[in-house]
Scaffold this motif. Structure first.
Motif: not given
Length: 483
Positions: A145-149, A241-258
């Protein structure tokens, strides 16, 4: 009921029954005669050999283990070619804890089988179509779920439409919203692209504008601010032409920031010489991630910042640097990819899967949609994973099969293929991509040309074209889910 009424009711009933019998007889006769003129159709099971290209040679009809030479001809190979095939079984499990440190993949070394591509197909021994090894992989996961982006992109309508297949890899079905500002276009063309996006599961809003491209780029900060809702935590500005190979990985990484704090997250250029000209900032190709508190500060100074004459992503950085105390947080998983045409060293490095990639359809050609298809078979982190076949042979899943000119023992260094001069390696790129190693001028890379996903099976075609006077070398890698 009186006797006369009863008699009349019984006569009506007899008439209805007689009519029904006559109608049924006529229907049966009609269907029987129609059947006499119906052409004979032999039902063939789905995926049977009859559905496959028919061989011109009789000795190939009895074997379902074959090479599809029609597919090879579609790439322009009309004479001979060297061919090899690897079959890999994939056992998926919910208890999978990650790929091991071992990078060995016990498949046969590349020994090409010579093919005459004038035929339609070539049968192979059954042993060549049986899995020679098994890898373990994670069980399929539900879409994140990436509704916060909320994403913003400034582009043209044609380029936007061309990018939707790539966008669907990371945004499709995730509830992430995308706002695209484009040139003035007709309502009909706009609705056609929005319908294309809807079919791919992308929540896309198209905003035609008469502004210049760079003005539209900064205008996205206001569009994203005005589109906020209770779920939104991150505004993300990207290139088409920006590509994110894994939305799951991106969401997990952003969760490490406040996200409740002002954050300006991205990546600068990998080229130190270019950074000296354009400053230290987040580049849109890698993705610019702005938390809501910082986005609010930008919009407090929007009118003043809009008048800046810098490029789009630089204007965003200047607004942040001039009016807030927030500075760039460089996330090392994001990549602007300001490299030359030969990017094989970057993709073949065996390093962790990047969070973002850029320039895949402008500075160089990488089929990121085909690259990403392996995620459906063996998980997100299976993409670009490097396996060792021998001392010189390596398979980089979704990108290439590479043979180095000598045993390759440096598993950490990235081969600098894009600008091989020692000066560039030491001065311009080591700070961002190091450690680096010299280019292997004699290596052979079989680049992936296609990936065909069919349920629980993925067929990848890797090709090396040595020149006009030499036949191509072709490797087919077949991944099959075995659980």
């Amino acid at each position: 009921m009186s006797a006369s009424l009863f008699l009349r009711a019984r006569q009506r009933l007899k008439a209805v029954i007689a009519a029904f019998i006559i109608l049924a007889a006529i229907t049966v006769l009609y269907l029987s005669e129609a059947h006499l003129f119906e052409p004979h159709i032999e039902r063939v099971p789905i995926n049977s050999p009859a559905d496959q290209p028919v061989s011109l040679n009789d000795d190939t009809d009895s074997n379902d283990c074959y090479v599809d030479l029609n597919l090879l001809r579609s790439y322009g190979y009309n004479s001979s070619a060297g061919y090899a095939r690897w079959e890999i079984a994939v056992k998926r499990s919910k208890s999978f804890s990650g790929f091991s440190d071992s990078i060995d993949l016990p498949v046969p070394t590349f020994e090409a089988l010579q093919l005459d591509t004038k035929d339609k197909r070539k049968s192979l021994p059954d042993t060549q179509c049986a899995p020679t090894t098994t890898i373990h992989a994670p069980a399929p996961k539900a879409l994140v779920d990436a509704s916060h982006m909320v994403f913003g992109v400034s582009t043209s309508l044609d380029r936007l439409d061309d990018s939707l297949d790539q966008f669907s890899h990371w945004a499709g079905g995730t509830n992430a919203r995308i706002f695209a500002m484009v040139d003035l276009v007709s309502e009909k063309d706009k609705l056609a692209v929005q319908e294309h996006a809807r079919e791919l599961g992308i929540r896309l809003t198209i905003i035609p504008s008469k502004e210049e491209w760079l003005d539209r780029y900064f205008h996205l900060t206001k569009i994203l601010w005005q589109s906020r809702d209770s779920h939104m935590q991150w505004a993300v500005i990207i290139d088409d032409d920006t590509f994110f190979p894994s939305m799951s990985n991106l969401v997990d990484r952003l969760a490490t920031y406040d996200a409740s704090q002002p954050y300006y997250i991205g990546a600068p250029t990998e080229n130190l010489e270019q950074m000296a000209r354009f400053t230290y900032m987040a580049y849109g190709g890698a993705g610019i991630f702005i938390s809501i508190p910082l986005l609010e500060q930008i919009n407090e100074h929007y009118d003043e910042c809009y008048e800046y004459k810098d490029t789009g992503d630089k204007r965003v950085s200047q607004c942040i640097y001039q009016h807030t105390t927030t500075k760039l947080t460089w996330d090392r998983g994001l990549f602007q990819m300001d490299l030359g045409e030969d990017v094989t060293g970057f993709y073949e490095s065996g390093r962790p899967l990047p969070l973002s990639l850029h320039h895949w359809k402008s500075w160089f050609a990488v089929d990121v949609v085909a690259l990403g298809k392996s995620a459906a078979i063996c998980g997100d982190d299976c993409q670009l994973r490097r396996w060792r076949i021998s001392d010189t042979w390596f398979l980089v899943n979704g990108f290439s099969a590479v043979e180095y000119s000598s045993p390759m023992t440096d598993m950490i260094g990235m081969e600098q293929t894009w600008d091989p001069s020692p000066e560039a390696r030491d001065k311009w790129y080591a700070f961002s991509l190091g450690p680096l190693r010299p280019k292997d001028e004699e290596k052979v890379s079989l680049r992936m040309r296609s990936a065909i996903l069919d349920g629980r099976k993925l067929r990848q075609i890797y090709v090396y074209e040595p020149g006009e006077d030499s036949p191509p070398r072709i490797l087919e890698v077949v991944w099959t889910v075995s659980d």
